[in-house]
Design an enzyme around this catalytic site. Structure first.
Site, PDB file in Angstrom:
ATOM      1  N   SER A  31       0.837  -1.192   0.000  1.00 13.44           N
ATOM      2  CA  SER A  31       0.000   0.000   0.000  1.00 13.44           C
ATOM      3  C   SER A  31       0.882   1.256   0.000  1.00 13.44           C
ATOM      4  O   SER A  31       1.704   1.433  -0.886  1.00 13.44           O
ATOM      5  CB  SER A  31      -0.968  -0.038   1.184  1.00 13.44           C
ATOM      6  OG  SER A  31      -1.970   0.938   1.047  1.00 13.44           O
TER       7      SER A  31
ATOM      8  N   ASP B 242       0.025  -3.876  -4.180  1.00 11.18           N
ATOM      9  CA  ASP B 242      -1.126  -2.980  -4.318  1.00 11.18           C
ATOM     10  C   ASP B 242      -0.784  -1.589  -3.790  1.00 11.18           C
ATOM     11  O   ASP B 242      -1.385  -1.092  -2.828  1.00 11.18           O
ATOM     12  CB  ASP B 242      -2.367  -3.535  -3.622  1.00 11.18           C
ATOM     13  CG  ASP B 242      -3.647  -3.137  -4.364  1.00 11.18           C
ATOM     14  OD1 ASP B 242      -3.580  -2.951  -5.587  1.00 11.18           O
ATOM     15  OD2 ASP B 242      -4.709  -3.015  -3.723  1.00 11.18           O
TER      16      ASP B 242
ATOM     17  N   HIS C 169      -7.625  -5.567  -1.161  1.00 13.00           N
ATOM     18  CA  HIS C 169      -6.386  -4.781  -1.096  1.00 13.00           C
ATOM     19  C   HIS C 169      -5.236  -5.639  -0.574  1.00 13.00           C
ATOM     20  O   HIS C 169      -4.138  -5.651  -1.135  1.00 13.00           O
ATOM     21  CB  HIS C 169      -6.631  -3.581  -0.182  1.00 13.00           C
ATOM     22  CG  HIS C 169      -5.557  -2.538  -0.225  1.00 13.00           C
ATOM     23  ND1 HIS C 169      -4.872  -2.196  -1.368  1.00 13.00           N
ATOM     24  CD2 HIS C 169      -5.037  -1.743   0.761  1.00 13.00           C
ATOM     25  CE1 HIS C 169      -3.994  -1.236  -1.107  1.00 13.00           C
ATOM     26  NE2 HIS C 169      -4.068  -0.962   0.186  1.00 13.00           N
TER      27      HIS C 169
END
EC number: 3.1.1.3
Length: 499
Positions: free
Chosen positions: A168, A194, A279
């Site tokens: 992330s 991601d 995610h």
């Protein structure tokens, strides 16, 4: 991301992300202006960013202190081994997530390829308003760069042996670290799991993770589905190889379509778990590649998921396929590649990809929209009644291409059982159509003919052609099943026989 609660808050930030607070833009300052950091900020970061090293998979981490060479020995740093450092993302509750320890354990469980495993713990700086955490990410990247340069000076260790794995917002931290490394050579590898989308989507390469940040950069995109024009994970390519499992938009098993039912049962926490699932899938796909070395997932270069779903992109020539995860074939490219694959909903995630090309002849003028199933018999296993969706009606003479994925290895494909599955009602309609055909036309020329089935196995790159077991009867009718075996005749001869 931090706890399950952080995802709905993250989405709220996404909605407001382009607004301003107290007259200040939330967008990060351009790269050049962020490079100058005051001494006060540097001192603050040195106390708030921790670098942990794990001696074994059960260890909670030993802190390495910059410019304290004795901590390298205390923490068991081996300069002859590569260094893999995990970088977590944004946090709301200020707690490190459980996946971190899972990844540490997986990395430490590689006896054939031992490595130093570390963690960039910047939780106190990530535990902020998202826009503030974005600004902190660049500063933390500087601290990581400083650590790596110090390691080169303190031990016979090369930056080319460094692999940063960022999830992330942590993916961009890793990118910033790579961009701040001075000197001729870059760090070896960065993996973006991601990488965060808000405040990074559409920005220049210097303001996000990019192929320029390391000798080799790979990225896995698992939640690029947009909400009000923004997505949790970045959609644009950011590496030499960008992987889009299941198209990258959303992931199987995350139950997005049942979200309203989940909210009714579990409240707002259902939203967080659903979105967190997609995610964080990038993390678990990467861990899966470590835990199942004999079940590596192959991805294939393609322009988009629609083309991939037609089975049009299963080629491996000229580097058009690669392995997702830790064991990727590292090939720095002048132009990045986008790769697609299908996965299962749980570990092990690997599936087997097949392209099927089926040529039909429909001798009824009206297009047909039948339902088919296929059973596949291989040398190891068989799969029964796989539903086939063509996506359009069958016209007079056309070849249809589509993708089939299997969750087990059936071995070499030997027999295809092809069945027209339409109901008895459909069969009655078909019989009626047959009845009104002019008497002058022979019955055998009044139906649906399946000429050949061509197959390409993605994982083995094997090509096969299947023909009807009974070459004297090529007609297919509702509720009927036909067997297809490897063709013993030249396809050109088969065409002549059908005419």
């Amino acid at each position: 991301m931090g706890s399950p609660l952080c995802v709905p808050i993250f989405l709220a930030v996404c909605i407001l992300i382009q607004s301003s607070t107290h007259g200040q833009s939330l967008r990060p300052e351009p790269f050049g202006r962020r490079a100058r950091v005051t001494a006060t900020k540097k001192t603050l970061l040195e106390t708030e960013t921790r670098f942990l090293l794990f001696k074994d998979k059960a260890n909670k981490g030993c802190q390495i202190r910059l410019h304290h060479a004795d901590t390298l020995q205390e923490c068991g740093f081996n300069s002859s081994l590569p260094l893999v450092m995990i970088v977590h993302g944004w946090s709301v509750d200020g707690l490190l997530e459980s996946w971190i320890w899972q990844m540490v354990a997986a990395l430490k469980s590689q006896p054939a390829r031992p490595v130093n495993v570390g963690l960039v713990d910047w939780i106190s700086l990530a535990h902020s308003h998202y826009a503030v955490a974005v600004r902190n990410a660049r500063l933390v990247g500087q601290e990581v760069a400083a650590l790596l340069q110090w390691l080169e000076e303190s031990a016979p260790f090369s930056r080319s042996n460094v692999h940063l794995i960022g999830y992330s917002l942590g993916a961009h931290v890793a990118g910033f670290a790579g961009s701040y490394i001075s000197g001729k050579h870059k760090i070896g590898r960065i993996t973006g799991l991601d990488a965060a989308g808000p405040l990074f989507e559409g920005t220049s390469a210097s303001d996000r993770l990019s192929p320029d940040d390391a000798t080799f950069v790979d990225a896995i995109h698992t939640f690029t589905r947009e909400h009000m024009g923004l997505s949790v994970g970045i959609k644009q390519p950011v590496g030499h190889y960008d992987f889009y499992p299941n198209g990258g938009s959303f992931q199987p098993g995350c139950h997005f379509l049942e979200l309203y039912k989940h909210i009714a049962q579990h409240g707002l926490n259902a939203l967080s778990q659903t979105i967190k699932c997609a995610h964080e899938r990038s993390v678990h796909l990467f861990i899966d590649s470590l835990l199942h070395p004999s079940m590596q997932s192959t991805a294939y270069q393609c322009s988009d998921m629609d083309s991939f779903s037609q089975g049009l992109c299963l080629g491996c020539t000229k580097g058009r396929c690669n392995t997702l995860g830790y064991h990727i074939r590292q090939e720095p490219l002048s132009k990045g590649k986008r790769l697609f694959l299908v996965t299962q909903a749980q570990s092990p995630f690997r599936v087997y990809h097949y392209q099927f090309k089926i040529q039909f002849i429909n001798q009824i003028e009206k297009p047909l929209e039948p339902t088919f199933t296929m059973s596949l018999l291989g040398t190891k296993e068989e799969m029964q009644k796989i539903p086939i969706t063509l996506g359009e009606g069958i016209t007079s003479n056309k070849t249809y291409s589509f993708l089939i994925t299997l969750n087990l290895d059936i071995g070499e494909l030997m027999v295809i059982k092809f069945k027209w599955e339409n109901s008895a009602v459909w069969a009655n309609v078909w019989n009626t159509v047959q009845t009104i055909i002019p008497w002058g036309i022979k019955p055998r020329n009044s139906g649906l003919i399946l000429k050949t089935i061509r197959v390409k196995a993605g994982e083995t790159q094997q090509r096969m052609t299947f023909c009807s077991e009974n070459m004297d009867d090529l007609q297919l009718h509702p509720t009927q099943e036909k067997n297809f075996v490897r063709c013993e005749v030249n396809p050109k001869k088969l065409k002549l026989k059908i005419k």
